[in-house]
Write a protein that holds these residues in place. Structure first.
Motif, PDB file in Angstrom:
ATOM      1  N   VAL A 102     -11.642  23.411 -39.128  1.00 20.14           N
ATOM      2  CA  VAL A 102     -11.067  24.218 -40.199  1.00 20.14           C
ATOM      3  C   VAL A 102     -10.645  25.560 -39.624  1.00 20.14           C
ATOM      4  CG1 VAL A 102     -13.309  25.189 -40.898  1.00 20.14           C
ATOM      5  CG2 VAL A 102     -11.411  25.108 -42.541  1.00 20.14           C
ATOM      6  N   TYR A 156      -7.030  22.225 -42.347  1.00 22.13           N
ATOM      7  CA  TYR A 156      -7.960  21.265 -41.759  1.00 22.13           C
ATOM      8  C   TYR A 156      -7.223  20.405 -40.734  1.00 22.13           C
ATOM      9  CZ  TYR A 156     -11.260  22.344 -45.520  1.00 22.13           C
ATOM     10  OH  TYR A 156     -12.135  22.977 -46.382  1.00 22.13           O
ATOM     11  N   LEU A 184      -6.914  27.239 -46.423  1.00 19.02           N
ATOM     12  CA  LEU A 184      -7.618  26.554 -45.351  1.00 19.02           C
ATOM     13  C   LEU A 184      -6.724  25.489 -44.731  1.00 19.02           C
ATOM     14  CD1 LEU A 184     -11.147  26.123 -46.956  1.00 19.02           C
ATOM     15  CD2 LEU A 184     -10.326  27.944 -45.460  1.00 19.02           C
ATOM     16  N   ASN A 233     -17.179  26.730 -45.059  1.00 23.15           N
ATOM     17  CA  ASN A 233     -16.903  28.159 -45.158  1.00 23.15           C
ATOM     18  C   ASN A 233     -17.656  28.700 -46.350  1.00 23.15           C
ATOM     19  OD1 ASN A 233     -13.948  26.931 -44.208  1.00 23.15           O
ATOM     20  ND2 ASN A 233     -14.562  28.770 -43.094  1.00 23.15           N
TER      21      ASN A 233
END
Length: 860
Positions: free
Chosen positions: A634, A654, A652, A763
């Motif tokens: 990530v 990924y 984010l 996170n």
């Protein structure tokens, strides 16, 4: 969602009365892909009705030269072991078909696959046509005048050794076992080109032997292969074929679909599929999926009907409620999904601020699904242009980065706007430690910036190219983070400018000069018309700790350079755009391990890169000597390894890596990732990958990514070629609180093996930037009150000489300054945070260059 026919158990209706000893060949196709610069892997697929007693033998195909003096390239290995699969599973009520039990009632269809490698560097400047034939087609076909002994003869796949490391198009899904009489069907004959070449689809003639076409019966032809009672149309840009029954008789149509491969306006090859498609009388209650389909198109005349001149819009999304299923449109704007019985609402998701949904009003469809095997078509959405302008999208990605190894960068691009992007191009900025070996698209430049011209891109048009570059053989690069940027042009916005914007546009570049972190901040706006109307803030961070701040004000075309002594840390400079700046730019630059000393932990990926705008993509990878397969990553990684703090506004990205550690090729790889409930599904943006894939979000928030026919070789055969990867971005839901944790893992399925679970990445919503905690040597009496506050605040500092000048600044958790005042020691100063959003903020009190006090303010 992909639509796969699951009515295989009904094939006996049509095929059960045919001759029992015929081979019953239904069809075949040939494709190839680049293994390396000198090796191509040619693969053969053939389809067989299990009602015949004979299996299909891997008859060798021929390389028919189109160039003088060219001979067949040398084979590098023998035919692979035959892989045979049944096309679709049987209904749960039936255990077997004649594919596995000759006494079973249901015939079934099998797909055969063989492949063989060839060395093409020994036959340069050659063009070959790959040919293959066998006997016999399914007998007594209604569409052919005589077919009891008609062979299948493929003569269409082009191999050009002039083109470095080219791969042919490959059909995405197997052909359907049949279609149903009296029902309109949409069948997927689409293909994917690994090199990102443009594809054009057409129906064409089928062959029985070299230069001999099959003979169609009365009323049948190459384009009307289902006869006069069926209307058949093919989408030239997607390969989807629509079969409309009027009323739809029982036939067996022989169909040949040709896929032309175009690059830079030149036709470089053709691939075809020859297939026999039966029509069955399907009963009302059968084992099969429900199907719902629709199209998103550009509405130009407000009649809410897709007219011939109104193109479908690719890569637009719809969401199906209440299951929150998300599906994308294909290159023709077509979408489909397969729901269970129930009532559903289909809504289009926003793509960008330049599109507006005008049909229907309100913009949603409700569909009621009952039973099984029901089909609902025509859930269309018309969109028009709020503003006429191109919107360029680009994404760049790469796999594992190791010294001395070649790295493959994949660049994907598209015009997601409402008008043509004229003279489009992409600039790729490679680290100077890379040397380009080859590319699949022409470029100019000698580095580190390379320009890839794209020409004019119409609405929805795009493509993909690859860059092969070798990283320097320097072990000192291990743990260094290599960042590669792709920037697509035109990148200007057509939206009306914010009246607050002064037309300045800032950028930051960083380097290490004489053991100092050197950051150049430039106003890229034109001279004379983009002078900054006021100051803006900059922040200097050392290992994610904010250690210096300031302001600057630049004229158009002007720049300034800031120097900070280095001590082998990771240094980052951030600067704010002026109010009203279009887009989502957050200019920043990072300098790693600058200055004397022992290198500290690398924090390059802890904070977001400046690639929130769609026309910019930054791919950062840590250089490694070894790696773990089947991992998830990530970005941003987050601050503080114990918590990995990020801001609630971060997007984010990924990435999932996978590797075939088995002993045979992986034919299909499927990734299943149940996305956190704290992620906003409507914001998902699928990115580049090592191999072609399709995707959807299923019920229960399951992201499914499928690499069909990936042919991923085992690690023992080729370590680098055994690896695959894919990227996607998604935003956080609004309203998350400090301390909320976002975590995800993925399950990786290699063919029919048990899944391999990746690591879990996470996170935490929190404090991503730590402001330096330096203190003065003298104890201070500092008060900032009331706290919490509704907006009015007071500050007072004692234990300093009366009248000592002081400076107080208030920052958000991402380090953006929201307030600043000057006051004096021994005096109570009052000020307001009116208009500042509620949340947690940080205050800093300084005396000249010395930081005296920091603390937290809660604004309610």
């Amino acid at each position: 969602m992909r639509f796969t026919f699951t009515l295989l158990s009904l094939l006996f209706i049509l095929l059960g009365t045919t001759e029992s000893q015929a081979s019953h060949i239904l069809g075949a196709e040939i494709s190839y892909y680049c293994v390396n610069s000198c090796t191509v892997r040619v693969q053969q697929r053939a389809y067989r009705s299990c009602g015949g007693s004979s299996v299909i033998s891997p008859n060798p195909f021929q390389f028919v030269s189109q160039s003088p003096g060219c001979t067949q390239p040398p084979p590098l290995n023998s035919w692979s072991a035959t892989q045979v699969v049944e096309l679709v599973p049987l209904c749960p009520a039936y255990a077997t078909s004649q594919c596995t039990d000759p006494n079973a009632a249901f015939i079934g269809v099998q797909e055969y696959l063989w492949w063989r490698d060839y060395e093409i560097c020994s036959v340069p400047n050659c063009i070959f046509i790959l040919e293959w034939s066998t006997c016999c087609r399914t007998p007594n076909l209604s569409s052919l005048s005589s077919s009891s002994s008609t062979a299948i003869y493929l003569t269409s796949t082009t191999l050009n050794t002039n083109i470095p490391c080219n791969s042919s198009p490959e059909f995405d899904v197997p052909p359907p076992p049949f279609i149903c009489a009296g029902q309109t069907s949409v069948v997927d004959f689409s293909a994917t080109d690994p090199d990102g070449d443009s594809l054009v689809y057409a129906l064409g003639p089928c062959f029985a032997s070299p230069n001999t076409l099959v003979t169609y019966g009365p009323g049948y032809s190459a384009t009307q292969f289902m006869g006069p009672t069926w209307n058949v149309t093919i989408q030239p840009d997607s390969g989807f074929i629509t079969f409309t029954a009027t009323p739809g008789t029982i036939v067996e149509g022989v169909i040949c679909v040709y896929v032309e491969e175009w690059r830079n306006g030149q036709l470089i090859g053709t691939t075809s599929r020859d297939y026999t498609l039966p029509v069955l009388n399907c009963p009302n209650a059968i084992c099969g999926d429900n199907l719902v389909t629709g199209t998103i198109f550009k509405e130009d005349n407000s009649n809410c009907i897709q007219d011939p001149n109104e193109p479908g819009l690719p890569n637009h999304l719809v969401m199906v409620l209440p299951d929150s299923v998300v599906v994308p449109t294909d290159s023709a704007g077509f979408y489909q999904f397969t729901p269970k019985a129930g009532t559903y609402t289909v809504i289009p998701l926003p793509l960008s601020s330049v599109w507006n949904v005008v049909c229907p009003t309100p913009p949603s469809h409700t569909v009621v699904v009952t039973g099984t095997n029901t089909t609902t078509n025509g859930l269309d959405f018309g969109k028009d242009a709020l503003f006429d302008c191109p919107v360029m999208y680009v994404d760049i990605g790469s796999g594992i980065v190791r010294p001395c190894f070649q790295n493959e960068f994949v660049v994907s691009y598209a015009n997601a706007g409402t008008d043509t992007a004229f003279n489009a191009y992409i600039e790729v900025n490679l680290d100077t430690n890379y040397v380009i070996d080859s590319t699949t698209h022409p470029y100019t430049g000698s580095g580190p910036v390379y320009t890839f011209p794209l020409g004019d891109l119409g609405i929805g048009q795009g493509g993909q190219f690859r860059i092969y570059a070798t990283l320097a053989c320097d072990t000192n690069l291990v743990s260094y983070v290599m960042c590669t940027e792709a920037h697509a042009y035109p990148d200007s916005s057509c939206l009306p400018p914010n009246p607050l914007w002064d037309h300045s546009s800032l950028s930051v570049t960083g380097t290490c000069v004489n053991d100092s972190a050197c950051f150049n901040i430039r106003n890229n706006g034109p001279a004379g018309t983009s002078n900054m109307a006021g100051p803006t803030d900059w922040r200097f961070l050392t290992n994610t700790n904010q250690t210096a701040t300031g302001t600057l004000q630049l004229c158009g075309g002007c720049d300034t350079t800031l120097y900070f002594p280095g001590a082998a840390q990771t240094y980052r400079m951030e600067v704010d755009q002026r109010p009203g700046h279009p887009g989502d730019s957050r200019p920043n630059a990072t300098v790693q391990f600058c200055g004397p000393g022992t290198p500290f932990l690398n924090f390059t990926t802890a904070l977001p890169e400046d690639d929130a705008d769609p026309f910019v993509s930054i791919d950062c990878k840590e250089v490694v000597n070894s790696f773990d397969p089947n991992m998830k990553y990530v970005t941003p990684l987050g601050v503080d390894t114990a918590f990995r703090y990020i801001d609630s506004t971060d997007v984010l990205e990924y990435m999932i890596d996978f590797q075939n550690t088995g002993t045979a090729n992986a034919i299909q790889v499927v990734l299943r990732d149940t996305l956190s409930s704290k992620l906003d599904l409507s914001t998902i943006s699928m990115g580049v990958s090592s191999h072609p894939y399709w995707w959807r979000i299923n019920p229960e928030r399951e992201l499914e990514i499928s690499f069909d026919n990936i042919q991923l070789v085992p690690e023992s055969v080729d370590s680098l070629q055994s690896i695959g990867w894919v990227k996607f971005k998604i935003a956080l839901k609004k309203g998350l609180q400090t301390g909320d944790r976002i975590e995800n893992f993925a399950d990786i399925y290699f063919d029919f093996n048990s899944p391999i679970r990746t690591n879990t990445v996470w996170n935490t919503i929190g404090w991503p930037v730590v402001i330096s905690q330096e203190r003065g040597k003298s104890p201070l009496d500092v008060v900032v009150y009331p706290n919490p506050t509704t907006g009015r605040l007071k500050a007072r500092v004692d234990n300093l000489p009366q009248g000592t000048p002081l400076h107080l600044e208030v920052y958000s958790l991402v380090g953006q300054r929201v307030s600043a005042i000057d006051f004096e020691a021994g005096t109570t100063y009052e000020w307001s945070l009116t208009g500042v959003p509620k949340g947690i903020y940080i205050f800093r009190i300084s005396n000249g260059n010395q930081l005296l006090k920091t603390g937290k303010i809660i604004l309610e």
